[in-house]
Design a protein around this motif. Structure first.
Motif, mmCIF file in Angstrom:
data_model
loop_
_atom_site.group_PDB
_atom_site.id
_atom_site.type_symbol
_atom_site.label_atom_id
_atom_site.label_comp_id
_atom_site.label_asym_id
_atom_site.label_seq_id
_atom_site.Cartn_x
_atom_site.Cartn_y
_atom_site.Cartn_z
ATOM 1 N N ALA A 211 0.821 -1.223 0.000
ATOM 2 C CA ALA A 211 0.000 0.000 0.000
ATOM 3 C C ALA A 211 0.848 1.263 0.000
ATOM 4 O O ALA A 211 0.613 2.195 -0.792
ATOM 5 N N CYS B 237 1.165 4.298 -2.818
ATOM 6 C CA CYS B 237 0.886 5.686 -2.432
ATOM 7 C C CYS B 237 2.068 6.592 -2.781
ATOM 8 O O CYS B 237 1.891 7.674 -3.351
ATOM 9 N N GLU C 4 -5.356 2.485 -1.470
ATOM 10 C CA GLU C 4 -6.468 2.492 -0.521
ATOM 11 C C GLU C 4 -7.202 1.149 -0.506
ATOM 12 O O GLU C 4 -7.675 0.701 0.545
ATOM 13 N N LYS C 5 -7.267 0.469 -1.643
ATOM 14 C CA LYS C 5 -7.931 -0.839 -1.721
ATOM 15 C C LYS C 5 -7.209 -1.857 -0.836
ATOM 16 O O LYS C 5 -7.843 -2.628 -0.098
ATOM 17 N N ALA D 104 -4.918 -1.080 1.668
ATOM 18 C CA ALA D 104 -4.885 -0.615 3.053
ATOM 19 C C ALA D 104 -6.209 -0.855 3.772
ATOM 20 O O ALA D 104 -6.242 -1.073 4.986
ATOM 21 N N LEU D 105 -7.300 -0.833 3.034
ATOM 22 C CA LEU D 105 -8.606 -1.091 3.633
ATOM 23 C C LEU D 105 -8.658 -2.488 4.255
ATOM 24 O O LEU D 105 -9.364 -2.717 5.242
ATOM 25 N N GLN D 106 -7.872 -3.403 3.705
ATOM 26 C CA GLN D 106 -7.853 -4.784 4.209
ATOM 27 C C GLN D 106 -6.781 -5.000 5.280
ATOM 28 O O GLN D 106 -6.917 -5.879 6.131
ATOM 29 N N ILE E 82 -6.298 0.030 8.567
ATOM 30 C CA ILE E 82 -7.370 1.005 8.388
ATOM 31 C C ILE E 82 -6.888 2.440 8.630
ATOM 32 O O ILE E 82 -7.341 3.385 7.971
ATOM 33 N N TYR F 139 -3.896 3.628 7.911
ATOM 34 C CA TYR F 139 -3.177 4.052 6.704
ATOM 35 C C TYR F 139 -4.146 4.269 5.541
ATOM 36 O O TYR F 139 -3.904 5.115 4.670
ATOM 37 N N TYR F 140 -5.253 3.537 5.547
ATOM 38 C CA TYR F 140 -6.279 3.735 4.522
ATOM 39 C C TYR F 140 -6.741 5.190 4.516
ATOM 40 O O TYR F 140 -6.873 5.816 3.449
ATOM 41 N N TYR F 141 -6.950 5.752 5.706
ATOM 42 C CA TYR F 141 -7.430 7.135 5.758
ATOM 43 C C TYR F 141 -6.311 8.130 5.448
ATOM 44 O O TYR F 141 -6.582 9.251 5.007
ATOM 45 N N ARG G 207 -6.551 8.172 1.743
ATOM 46 C CA ARG G 207 -7.732 8.949 1.361
ATOM 47 C C ARG G 207 -7.433 10.451 1.414
ATOM 48 O O ARG G 207 -7.891 11.219 0.565
#
Length: 570
Positions: A107, A111, A134-135, A137-139, A142, A144-146, A149
């Motif tokens: 991820a 990025c 983001e796809k 990191a969502l898994q 969480i 790092y997902y934001y 985003r």
């Protein structure tokens, strides 16, 4: 306005441990090798050595995630020097970390790759990589997902002008962080960055009330967590927002409070924003000369950084019109040329997205004006050829010119060394600045002003000096007397007697002393033009600054800067 998200991925990915070094580097732990890599930033040979050891160890153990992290270190190594090479190493990170279910990879590599592509104005490719990041990191992570985003939100708002879409993303992140401890060190800066993004989007959408709401919220959070840089970012952003509200005096107050902090934190992007909105504020107040000063500062920063954005370019049409009204052909041509270069660059970089610079003048008009000005200036030069020829003959006849130049250079060098020595002495004496000026009775009788009033004005002058009030341009004794709530004649007399100089000389010498210190301490200022330096230190133009500098120091500022650079290089 430009926001800056500080990337913390490197420090989150690794948790360094200290162990005793051994002769064979591959026997060291991965964490120790990583730590040695970052301890030697600037020493390329050692960084390559430790990364190679890291990679050798990973290959020997057939550890794919460690191979990925070794390639990530190499990508960081080329972060500023070679973007394409950095992207190649990030592709290797992605290759080795796919399917490892690591908390950060691949991820973080997607990025980072998106960031590099964005700097190359490849926005579509950048968004593809952000979406892949983001796809994943969502898994796997969480938090790092934001972070990813937010990068998408920044790109949409600051680069693509898609403010509504960016605002939706920021609000999604805002909702997530509200469920966390936003005052903790882990989340506070991310939370404040999101609030800034929301406020900035609302400002771009001309929703000034919502902008003020989130600026106030962010200011409170940054103050509670003692994050001074973000606190003044919100102050600056609200100042820009007050420009949109046409509250120009309020805007000036906020921007002037924030600007010194932008300089302190070397936040060039927001320093540029501050000068731009100062220009807009002064224009709103009808102070065209002050507006021009600040738009020139914006131009100076553009020339140094070479980083251009559509938000701050409409200062150029203002400068062009200003100098056209003054019939100043050289400056008019100068800023037409600068504007055309920036316009061309932005059109090239944003062509795919059809995001073009706002033009008060269209391109054909600019080209026509430029050609006309060049022709006019050439005609003026032709008229002076005979005069120049005569002057040339006179110059040839002047004997001893070379000897005089040599003596002048030697004298200038001596004065330069004297200035440096005096500056060292003054720094040592700064610790005793609280010593009050002693007032003797004969002086009081001579100027006919009561002792108590003299003490009051001297105290105010001391505060005025400490707060660097002398840097305000167009300062007069009448303006200062109004600030001090006293009679201008009293100030003039007290300055004459106790400072032993005229008011104009007193102000100019304070400015030059400050300029000398700042030019020694801040090498970035030495890259400014003399005109930009003049405005920085309170003078109206380069000529008045140079004249005052020469009177105080005995040398020209250009010579002083040149010698400082030579000394630093040696």
């Amino acid at each position: 306005m430009i926001s800056y998200k500080i990337l913390k991925t490197v420090f989150l990915i690794f948790s360094p441990l200290i162990i005793n070094a051994q002769n064979d580097l591959t026997k060291l732990s991965y964490d120790h090798l990583h730590q040695l890599y970052f301890k030697n930033v600037g020493n390329q040979k050692k960084q390559i050595l430790y990364t190679n050891a890291y990679m050798t160890k990973a290959i020997r153990e057939n550890n794919n995630i460690r191979k990925a992290k070794a390639n990530y270190q190499m990508a960081l190594f080329y972060y500023k020097s070679d973007e394409n090479k950095a992207i190649q190493y990030l592709d290797s990170v992605i290759k080795y970390s796919k399917g490892t279910n690591d908390k950060f990879f691949p991820a973080a590599a997607y990025c980072e790759k998106g960031n590099f592509l964005k700097y190359q104005f490849k926005f579509k490719e950048a968004m593809i990589n952000y979406n892949l990041a983001e796809k994943i990191a969502l898994q796997t992570n969480i938090d790092y997902y934001y972070n990813v985003r937010e990068y998408i939100g920044i790109t949409k708002s600051e680069d693509l002008g898609e403010y509504d879409e960016a605002l939706d993303i920021y609000k999604e992140c805002f909702k997530y962080y509200k469920s966390k401890d936003v005052r903790s060190s882990k989340y506070s800066e991310d939370y404040q960055s999101i609030i800034f993004g929301i406020a900035d989007c609302y400002k771009s959408l001309q929703n000034t009330d919502s902008t003020s709401y989130y600026n106030k919220l962010g200011y409170g959070e940054s103050q509670a967590t003692k994050n001074e840089e973000y606190k003044y970012l919100f102050v600056l952003n609200e100042g820009a927002n007050q420009v949109l509200k046409k509250n120009y005096k309020v805007a000036l107050d906020s921007i002037n409070k924030a600007l010194p902090k932008m300089i302190e934190y070397n936040n060039t992007g927001n320093l540029l924003a501050g000068y731009y909105y100062l220009g807009k504020s002064y224009d709103g107040l009808g102070k065209k000369a002050n507006a021009v000063e600040n738009f020139i500062r914006v131009d100076s920063i553009y020339k140094i950084t070479k980083e251009m954005t559509t938000e701050f370019v409409d200062g150029y049409p203002y400068l062009i019109s200003y100098y056209k009204n003054l019939d100043d052909k050289e400056n008019q041509l100068k800023y037409i040329t600068a504007y055309m270069i920036i316009d061309s660059t932005l059109q090239k970089n944003y062509r795919e997205l059809n995001q073009l610079v706002y033009k008060e003048y269209d391109t054909p008009h600019l080209i026509s004006d430029k050609e006309r000005l060049i022709t006019s200036l050439n005609n003026d030069k032709t008229k002076t050829y005979w005069g120049l020829g005569f002057s040339f003959l006179v110059i040839i006849g002047i004997g001893g010119f070379a000897i005089n130049q040599y003596k002048t250079k030697k004298r200038y060098r001596s004065k330069f060394e004297k200035i440096i020595e005096e500056a060292k002495v003054n720094k040592k004496q700064e610790f005793n600045t609280e010593n009050a000026i002693k007032i003797d009775t004969p002086k009081i009788e001579d100027i006919g002003i009561g002792e108590e009033l003299i003490n009051q004005i001297l105290d105010k002058l001391n505060r005025f000096e400490n707060e660097k009030g002398y840097l305000e341009s167009n300062l007069t004794v009448q303006m200062l007397s109004s600030t001090f709530d006293t009679n201008s004649k009293y100030i003039s007399k007290i300055v004459n007697v106790y400072k032993r100089k005229s008011f104009t000389q007193y102000i100019n010498e304070l400015r030059i002393e400050y300029a000398i210190n700042q030019l020694q301490e801040n090498n970035k200022l030495r890259k400014y033009t003399v005109q930009a330096l003049a405005l920085e230190f309170g003078f109206n133009n380069a000529e008045s600054f140079s004249t005052a500098f020469y009177k105080k120091a005995g040398i020209k500022p250009t010579y002083f800067i040149k010698e400082l650079d030579l000394t630093a290089n040696n």
